[in-house]
Motif scaffolding. Structure first.
Motif, PDB file in Angstrom:
ATOM      1  N   SER A   1      37.534  39.181  34.972  1.00  0.00           N
ATOM      2  CA  SER A   1      36.130  38.930  35.273  1.00  0.00           C
ATOM      3  C   SER A   1      35.389  40.254  35.466  1.00  0.00           C
ATOM      4  N   LEU A   2      35.978  41.152  36.226  1.00  0.00           N
ATOM      5  CA  LEU A   2      35.368  42.469  36.453  1.00  0.00           C
ATOM      6  C   LEU A   2      35.196  43.219  35.143  1.00  0.00           C
ATOM      7  N   ASP A   3      36.230  43.230  34.319  1.00  0.00           N
ATOM      8  CA  ASP A   3      36.190  43.918  33.025  1.00  0.00           C
ATOM      9  C   ASP A   3      35.095  43.343  32.126  1.00  0.00           C
ATOM     10  N   GLN A   4      35.025  42.027  32.044  1.00  0.00           N
ATOM     11  CA  GLN A   4      34.022  41.380  31.192  1.00  0.00           C
ATOM     12  C   GLN A   4      32.609  41.634  31.723  1.00  0.00           C
ATOM     13  N   TYR A   5      32.424  41.584  33.035  1.00  0.00           N
ATOM     14  CA  TYR A   5      31.108  41.830  33.622  1.00  0.00           C
ATOM     15  C   TYR A   5      30.667  43.266  33.350  1.00  0.00           C
ATOM     16  N   GLN A   6      31.575  44.212  33.518  1.00  0.00           N
ATOM     17  CA  GLN A   6      31.254  45.623  33.273  1.00  0.00           C
ATOM     18  C   GLN A   6      30.943  45.881  31.806  1.00  0.00           C
ATOM     19  N   ALA A   7      31.471  45.040  30.919  1.00  0.00           N
ATOM     20  CA  ALA A   7      31.224  45.184  29.478  1.00  0.00           C
ATOM     21  C   ALA A   7      29.924  44.504  29.048  1.00  0.00           C
ATOM     22  N   GLY A   8      29.143  43.995  30.007  1.00  0.00           N
ATOM     23  CA  GLY A   8      27.869  43.379  29.684  1.00  0.00           C
ATOM     24  C   GLY A   8      27.932  41.893  29.411  1.00  0.00           C
ATOM     25  N   ARG A   9      29.064  41.295  29.719  1.00  0.00           N
ATOM     26  CA  ARG A   9      29.210  39.858  29.534  1.00  0.00           C
ATOM     27  C   ARG A   9      29.038  39.154  30.876  1.00  0.00           C
ATOM     28  N   LYS A  10      28.991  37.828  30.859  1.00  0.00           N
ATOM     29  CA  LYS A  10      28.768  37.087  32.105  1.00  0.00           C
ATOM     30  C   LYS A  10      29.921  37.234  33.093  1.00  0.00           C
ATOM     31  N   GLY A  11      31.147  37.185  32.613  1.00  0.00           N
ATOM     32  CA  GLY A  11      32.307  37.356  33.481  1.00  0.00           C
ATOM     33  C   GLY A  11      32.517  36.231  34.474  1.00  0.00           C
ATOM     34  N   LEU A  12      32.003  35.041  34.194  1.00  0.00           N
ATOM     35  CA  LEU A  12      32.094  33.933  35.146  1.00  0.00           C
ATOM     36  C   LEU A  12      33.479  33.292  35.167  1.00  0.00           C
ATOM     37  N   VAL A  13      33.985  33.079  36.373  1.00  0.00           N
ATOM     38  CA  VAL A  13      35.269  32.424  36.596  1.00  0.00           C
ATOM     39  C   VAL A  13      35.119  31.447  37.761  1.00  0.00           C
ATOM     40  N   LYS A  14      36.071  30.530  37.881  1.00  0.00           N
ATOM     41  CA  LYS A  14      36.082  29.581  38.996  1.00  0.00           C
ATOM     42  C   LYS A  14      36.949  30.159  40.109  1.00  0.00           C
ATOM     43  N   VAL A  15      36.364  30.349  41.278  1.00  0.00           N
ATOM     44  CA  VAL A  15      37.063  30.940  42.418  1.00  0.00           C
ATOM     45  C   VAL A  15      37.162  29.909  43.538  1.00  0.00           C
ATOM     46  N   THR A  16      38.350  29.819  44.125  1.00  0.00           N
ATOM     47  CA  THR A  16      38.559  29.001  45.307  1.00  0.00           C
ATOM     48  C   THR A  16      38.733  29.947  46.484  1.00  0.00           C
TER      49      THR A  16
END
Length: 99
Positions: free
Chosen positions: A45-60
């Motif tokens: 998620s961090l990698d995708q967000y830093q690359a300009g993508r949404k980086g959305l994941v489901k977190v509990t």
């Protein structure tokens, strides 16, 4: 909750993620025995967000609050990619570009 990871320290297991309820980032700690694959999902998620993508994941996660109810941090017990059947308009929420 569906969120993205904005910072994460692999050594301390602490980081920050977007809190959609408050509309800002919030601190989190990854518990000692999370669901298998959680640390990888967090770093993806961090990698995708830093690359300009949404980086959305489901977190509990469990909330840690002050006596007055103010959020101190989240204790993350699991993080996983959002299932294909839950994607909106066929778009991968982890890898699709931010607008």
């Amino acid at each position: 909750m569906v969120t993205n990871i904005t910072a994460y320290n692999v050594v301390s297991r602490n980081g920050r993620m977007y809190d959609p309820v408050n509309g800002s980032t919030a601190a989190f700690t990854l518990v000692k025995s999370p669901l298998k694959g959680t640390a990888n999902t967090i770093t993806t998620s961090l990698d995708q967000y830093q690359a300009g993508r949404k980086g959305l994941v489901k977190v509990t996660a469990d909330r840690v609050q002050t006596e007055s109810g103010r959020l101190k941090k989240f204790l993350v017990t699991a993080a996983e990619e959002i299932k294909v059947q839950d994607w909106e308009n066929g778009q991968d929420p982890l890898r699709s570009a931010r607008k």
